[in-house]
Design a protein around this motif. Structure first.
Motif, PDB file in Angstrom:
ATOM      1  N   LEU A 149       0.563  -1.137  -0.090  1.00  0.00           N
ATOM      2  CA  LEU A 149       0.135   0.185  -0.002  1.00  0.00           C
ATOM      3  C   LEU A 149       0.920   1.482  -0.019  1.00  0.00           C
ATOM      4  O   LEU A 149       0.422   2.153  -0.610  1.00  0.00           O
ATOM      5  N   GLN A 150       2.066   1.092   0.642  1.00  0.00           N
ATOM      6  CA  GLN A 150       2.710   2.317   0.704  1.00  0.00           C
ATOM      7  C   GLN A 150       3.349   2.471  -0.659  1.00  0.00           C
ATOM      8  O   GLN A 150       3.479   3.674  -1.032  1.00  0.00           O
ATOM      9  N   SER A 151       3.655   1.696  -1.425  1.00  0.00           N
ATOM     10  CA  SER A 151       4.189   1.717  -2.941  1.00  0.00           C
ATOM     11  C   SER A 151       3.040   2.083  -3.923  1.00  0.00           C
ATOM     12  O   SER A 151       3.491   2.760  -4.828  1.00  0.00           O
ATOM     13  N   ASP A 162      -0.640  -8.043  -3.119  1.00  0.00           N
ATOM     14  CA  ASP A 162      -0.909  -7.765  -4.408  1.00  0.00           C
ATOM     15  C   ASP A 162      -2.723  -7.768  -4.601  1.00  0.00           C
ATOM     16  O   ASP A 162      -3.188  -6.609  -5.400  1.00  0.00           O
ATOM     17  N   ALA A 163      -3.461  -8.691  -4.053  1.00  0.00           N
ATOM     18  CA  ALA A 163      -4.577  -8.951  -4.141  1.00  0.00           C
ATOM     19  C   ALA A 163      -5.372  -7.734  -3.470  1.00  0.00           C
ATOM     20  O   ALA A 163      -6.331  -7.264  -4.053  1.00  0.00           O
ATOM     21  N   ILE A 164      -4.950  -7.312  -2.364  1.00  0.00           N
ATOM     22  CA  ILE A 164      -5.331  -6.356  -1.426  1.00  0.00           C
ATOM     23  C   ILE A 164      -5.227  -5.107  -2.259  1.00  0.00           C
ATOM     24  O   ILE A 164      -6.031  -4.000  -2.138  1.00  0.00           O
ATOM     25  N   GLY A 165      -4.011  -4.917  -3.004  1.00  0.00           N
ATOM     26  CA  GLY A 165      -3.732  -3.648  -3.594  1.00  0.00           C
ATOM     27  C   GLY A 165      -4.631  -3.434  -4.853  1.00  0.00           C
ATOM     28  O   GLY A 165      -5.156  -2.285  -5.047  1.00  0.00           O
ATOM     29  N   LYS A 166      -4.919  -4.575  -5.483  1.00  0.00           N
ATOM     30  CA  LYS A 166      -5.913  -4.392  -6.508  1.00  0.00           C
ATOM     31  C   LYS A 166      -6.984  -4.136  -6.115  1.00  0.00           C
ATOM     32  O   LYS A 166      -8.127  -3.321  -6.711  1.00  0.00           O
ATOM     33  N   GLY A 167      -7.591  -4.656  -4.944  1.00  0.00           N
ATOM     34  CA  GLY A 167      -9.112  -4.353  -4.146  1.00  0.00           C
ATOM     35  C   GLY A 167      -9.490  -2.996  -3.822  1.00  0.00           C
ATOM     36  O   GLY A 167     -10.278  -2.411  -4.030  1.00  0.00           O
ATOM     37  N   VAL A 168      -8.129  -2.367  -3.085  1.00  0.00           N
ATOM     38  CA  VAL A 168      -8.252  -1.007  -2.779  1.00  0.00           C
ATOM     39  C   VAL A 168      -8.172   0.020  -3.814  1.00  0.00           C
ATOM     40  O   VAL A 168      -8.392   1.326  -3.436  1.00  0.00           O
ATOM     41  N   THR A 169      -7.523  -0.332  -4.893  1.00  0.00           N
ATOM     42  CA  THR A 169      -7.570   0.761  -5.849  1.00  0.00           C
ATOM     43  C   THR A 169      -8.462   0.675  -6.920  1.00  0.00           C
ATOM     44  O   THR A 169      -8.530   1.424  -7.987  1.00  0.00           O
ATOM     45  N   ALA A 170      -9.177  -0.664  -7.185  1.00  0.00           N
ATOM     46  CA  ALA A 170     -10.169  -0.778  -8.300  1.00  0.00           C
ATOM     47  C   ALA A 170     -11.108   0.062  -8.097  1.00  0.00           C
ATOM     48  O   ALA A 170     -11.729   0.425  -6.860  1.00  0.00           O
ATOM     49  N   ARG A 171     -11.796   0.564  -9.251  1.00  0.00           N
ATOM     50  CA  ARG A 171     -13.044   1.607  -9.018  1.00  0.00           C
ATOM     51  C   ARG A 171     -14.370   0.607  -8.720  1.00  0.00           C
ATOM     52  O   ARG A 171     -15.182   1.365  -8.010  1.00  0.00           O
ATOM     53  N   ARG A 172     -14.032  -0.466  -8.986  1.00  0.00           N
ATOM     54  CA  ARG A 172     -15.278  -1.303  -8.532  1.00  0.00           C
ATOM     55  C   ARG A 172     -14.665  -2.559  -8.071  1.00  0.00           C
ATOM     56  O   ARG A 172     -14.541  -3.810  -8.959  1.00  0.00           O
TER      57      ARG A 172
END
Length: 277
Positions: free
Chosen positions: A23-25, A228-238
């Motif tokens: 998340l920092q990255s 990586d999955a968390i990063g995708k989840g929190v930055t995805a529009r949906r």
């Protein structure tokens, strides 16, 4: 992204540490929480803000959220990662230990959500990520209390998702499979201490051996796949409502849906090496 703020619990090692770094990255200001801040020194050295927090202590959780809001004015992501696996036969596990398992794995997560939600509602945005497990979708022997907490957190997450959607808030469930962390060894040791003698000894020996199995350990995925999955989840529009990632997660969850109860019992018994009756 530079203004967005994330809190990750259980950040001192494994999935939590990897998630804080991911998340920092991605540009978040990240608070990494653990009971002991001395275990967060590596994260602190890299600019992640260490936060002393015990998810069974309401005062420390309130203080943690208050500090984040005082310092940044917002909270955009809550990753409820803190947890552990209490293994042992249901007959053997002390009921107070069962309660503690729920306090850490369930009540701590939901209490933090309660504390973060007023700020997310005010912002009209936010994401709550609850780390459950493939063990929240299927069962294994001698893990009843652990599975119970993960099943409960899955259901609570589904209800919460419906409740907060009108406020622009997402709830994401991440279901790790086998991950290369300390978790398996700790669970195996606890299992042996709880059920390593008496009526369930043979089962405990088999399950502990499976948890420590070099073959399984070598196949386990690194914590980074969860991060990586968390990063995708929190930055995805949906974002997706669920991310099943890591060794064995998708095939075992699929098998649970396809097989009858008895057939799945047989599969798991063979996989864990349970003695035949």
């Amino acid at each position: 992204m530079t203004n967005k703020v994330a809190l990750v619990t259980g950040a001192s090692s494994g999935i939590g540490e990897a998630t804080a770094r991911e998340l920092q990255s991605l540009g978040f200001t990240v608070y990494g929480a653990a009971r002991r801040t001395d275990r967060l020194q590596k994260l602190s050295a890299d600019g992640i803000r260490a936060l002393a927090m015990d998810v069974t202590d309401d005062v420390s959780m309130q203080a943690g959220i208050e500090r984040i809001i005082a310092e940044t004015g917002r909270i955009d992501v809550l990753v409820n990662n803190a947890g552990y696996g209490s293994y042992g036969a249901l007959e053997d596990v002390d009921i107070d230990e069962g309660r503690r398992q729920f306090e850490v794995n369930v009540f701590g997560a939901i209490r933090l959500a309660q504390l973060a939600l007023p700020h997310m509602r005010k912002q009209r945005s936010g994401t709550i990520v609850n780390i459950t497990s493939m063990g929240g979708r299927l069962h294994t022997p001698l893990g009843g209390w652990y599975h119970g907490t993960k099943f409960a957190l899955e259901a609570l997450s589904d209800c919460l998702r419906l409740e907060v959607a009108p406020f622009g808030i997402d709830v994401v469930v991440v279901e790790p499979g086998g991950i290369a962390t300390e978790w398996g060894g700790i669970a195996a040791t606890h299992l042996e201490e709880t059920s390593g003698t008496g009526a369930y000894k043979a089962q405990a020996d088999a399950v502990a051996k499976s948890l420590r199995s070099e073959a399984n350990v070598n196949r386990n995925s690194p914590p980074s796949v969860i991060a990586d999955a968390i990063g995708k989840g929190v930055t995805a529009r949906r974002p997706r409502t669920r991310y099943a990632v890591g060794f064995g997660a998708k095939p075992l969850i699929a098998a649970r849906g396809l097989l009858t109860d008895r057939a799945f019992d047989s599969l798991i018994s063979r996989a864990t090496g349970l003695p035949r009756t």
